[in-house]
Design a protein around this motif. Structure first.
Motif, PDB file in Angstrom:
ATOM      1  N   LYS A  79      -3.077 -15.169  -3.054  1.00 23.53           N
ATOM      2  CA  LYS A  79      -2.219 -14.181  -3.710  1.00 23.53           C
ATOM      3  C   LYS A  79      -2.369 -12.822  -3.035  1.00 23.53           C
ATOM      4  O   LYS A  79      -3.413 -12.517  -2.466  1.00 23.53           O
ATOM      5  N   THR A  80      -1.340 -12.027  -3.134  1.00 24.05           N
ATOM      6  CA  THR A  80      -1.403 -10.639  -2.692  1.00 24.05           C
ATOM      7  C   THR A  80      -1.792  -9.790  -3.888  1.00 24.05           C
ATOM      8  O   THR A  80      -1.127  -9.866  -4.927  1.00 24.05           O
ATOM      9  N   PRO A  81      -2.877  -9.014  -3.786  1.00 28.70           N
ATOM     10  CA  PRO A  81      -3.247  -8.171  -4.924  1.00 28.70           C
ATOM     11  C   PRO A  81      -2.158  -7.144  -5.185  1.00 28.70           C
ATOM     12  O   PRO A  81      -1.645  -6.523  -4.259  1.00 28.70           O
ATOM     13  N   ARG A  82      -1.776  -7.018  -6.441  1.00 33.76           N
ATOM     14  CA  ARG A  82      -0.737  -6.063  -6.805  1.00 33.76           C
ATOM     15  C   ARG A  82      -1.361  -4.936  -7.601  1.00 33.76           C
ATOM     16  O   ARG A  82      -2.372  -5.107  -8.248  1.00 33.76           O
ATOM     17  N   GLY A  83      -0.743  -3.798  -7.553  1.00 31.33           N
ATOM     18  CA  GLY A  83      -1.222  -2.677  -8.337  1.00 31.33           C
ATOM     19  C   GLY A  83      -1.407  -1.443  -7.481  1.00 31.33           C
ATOM     20  O   GLY A  83      -1.159  -1.455  -6.272  1.00 31.33           O
ATOM     21  N   ALA A  84      -1.844  -0.373  -8.134  1.00 36.68           N
ATOM     22  CA  ALA A  84      -2.024   0.902  -7.446  1.00 36.68           C
ATOM     23  C   ALA A  84      -3.132   1.695  -8.101  1.00 36.68           C
ATOM     24  O   ALA A  84      -3.365   1.592  -9.302  1.00 36.68           O
ATOM     25  N   LEU A  93      -2.238   4.841  -4.294  1.00 39.71           N
ATOM     26  CA  LEU A  93      -2.601   3.923  -3.220  1.00 39.71           C
ATOM     27  C   LEU A  93      -2.201   2.519  -3.631  1.00 39.71           C
ATOM     28  O   LEU A  93      -2.696   1.998  -4.634  1.00 39.71           O
ATOM     29  N   ASP A  94      -1.315   1.904  -2.882  1.00 39.68           N
ATOM     30  CA  ASP A  94      -0.819   0.554  -3.148  1.00 39.68           C
ATOM     31  C   ASP A  94      -1.883  -0.457  -2.729  1.00 39.68           C
ATOM     32  O   ASP A  94      -2.219  -0.566  -1.549  1.00 39.68           O
ATOM     33  N   LEU A  95      -2.416  -1.221  -3.675  1.00 40.14           N
ATOM     34  CA  LEU A  95      -3.485  -2.168  -3.387  1.00 40.14           C
ATOM     35  C   LEU A  95      -3.011  -3.370  -2.565  1.00 40.14           C
ATOM     36  O   LEU A  95      -3.830  -4.043  -1.952  1.00 40.14           O
ATOM     37  N   SER A  96      -1.731  -3.616  -2.533  1.00 38.28           N
ATOM     38  CA  SER A  96      -1.232  -4.740  -1.737  1.00 38.28           C
ATOM     39  C   SER A  96      -1.193  -4.406  -0.251  1.00 38.28           C
ATOM     40  O   SER A  96      -1.203  -5.300   0.591  1.00 38.28           O
ATOM     41  N   LEU A  97      -1.165  -3.115   0.076  1.00 39.41           N
ATOM     42  CA  LEU A  97      -1.062  -2.685   1.472  1.00 39.41           C
ATOM     43  C   LEU A  97      -2.346  -2.078   2.019  1.00 39.41           C
ATOM     44  O   LEU A  97      -2.540  -2.023   3.233  1.00 39.41           O
ATOM     45  N   ALA A  98      -3.223  -1.618   1.154  1.00 36.15           N
ATOM     46  CA  ALA A  98      -4.419  -0.880   1.569  1.00 36.15           C
ATOM     47  C   ALA A  98      -5.471  -1.799   2.181  1.00 36.15           C
ATOM     48  O   ALA A  98      -5.594  -2.965   1.816  1.00 36.15           O
ATOM     49  N   THR A  99      -6.234  -1.234   3.108  1.00 35.40           N
ATOM     50  CA  THR A  99      -7.401  -1.925   3.642  1.00 35.40           C
ATOM     51  C   THR A  99      -8.615  -1.533   2.807  1.00 35.40           C
ATOM     52  O   THR A  99      -8.556  -0.582   2.016  1.00 35.40           O
ATOM     53  N   ASP A 100      -9.725  -2.229   3.005  1.00 33.41           N
ATOM     54  CA  ASP A 100     -10.955  -1.878   2.304  1.00 33.41           C
ATOM     55  C   ASP A 100     -11.337  -0.433   2.597  1.00 33.41           C
ATOM     56  O   ASP A 100     -11.746   0.308   1.703  1.00 33.41           O
ATOM     57  N   GLN A 101     -11.204  -0.037   3.853  1.00 30.81           N
ATOM     58  CA  GLN A 101     -11.559   1.334   4.249  1.00 30.81           C
ATOM     59  C   GLN A 101     -10.653   2.352   3.569  1.00 30.81           C
ATOM     60  O   GLN A 101     -11.112   3.403   3.134  1.00 30.81           O
TER      61      GLN A 101
END
Length: 114
Positions: A79-84, A93-101
Motif C-alpha cells: 500500500k501507499t501510505p496516505r495522509g499528511a 508534508l504528503d506522506l505518500s511522497l515524502a522520504t524518511d529524511q
C-alpha cells in the motif's frame, strides 16, 4: 521552561489503526479527532518539554522513526501510505511522497513562535 507542540497527522481511519499503537508505544500523547469525511481522521501528537533542547530533539527524532515505521509497514503490505503532517506556519508534508529524511527534516524545522 516547558513548551508544548502539537503536530497533526491527517490519515485515513483504517491506517490510523496501524499508526496509533506505534505512537503510543513511543510514549507520545495522541488525540484522535474525526474529520468531516468519515473515512479520515486527524491524530494530534502533543510533545511537551520542548524547552529542553536535547529532549525535544530526541522526541522529534523518535516521532519521525514511528511515522517512518508506519510508512514502511504500509509499503510491506503493498500500500501507499496516505495522509499528511500539518502544523501552523509550515506547509503540509504528503506522506505518500515524502522520504524518511524529508519526514525527519519536516519535524525538525523550527516551529513557529507564539
Amino acid at each position: 521552561m516547558t513548551h508544548e507542540q502539537s503536530i497533526a497527522i491527517d490519515i485515513p481511519a483504517d491506517e490510523a489503526d496501524a499508526l496509533l499503537p506505534l505512537l503510543q508505544q513511543g510514549g507520545f500523547t495522541t488525540q484522535p479527532i474525526q474529520q468531516r469525511d468519515l473515512d479520515w481522521q486527524t491524530i494530534v501528537v502533543v510533545i511537551t518539554d520542548l524547552g529542553k533542547i536535547a529532549g525535544g530533539l530526541t522526541a522529534l527524532i523518535t516521532l519521525a522513526e514511528k511515522i517512518n515505521a508506519y510508512r514502511e509497514s504500509m509499503h510491506r503490505q503493498g500500500k501507499t501510505p496516505r495522509g499528511a503532517l500539518r502544523r501552523p506556519g509550515q506547509p503540509p508534508l504528503d506522506l505518500s511522497l515524502a522520504t524518511d529524511q524529508e519526514v525527519l527534516e519536516w519535524l525538525l524545522k523550527t516551529p513557529p513562535q507564539p
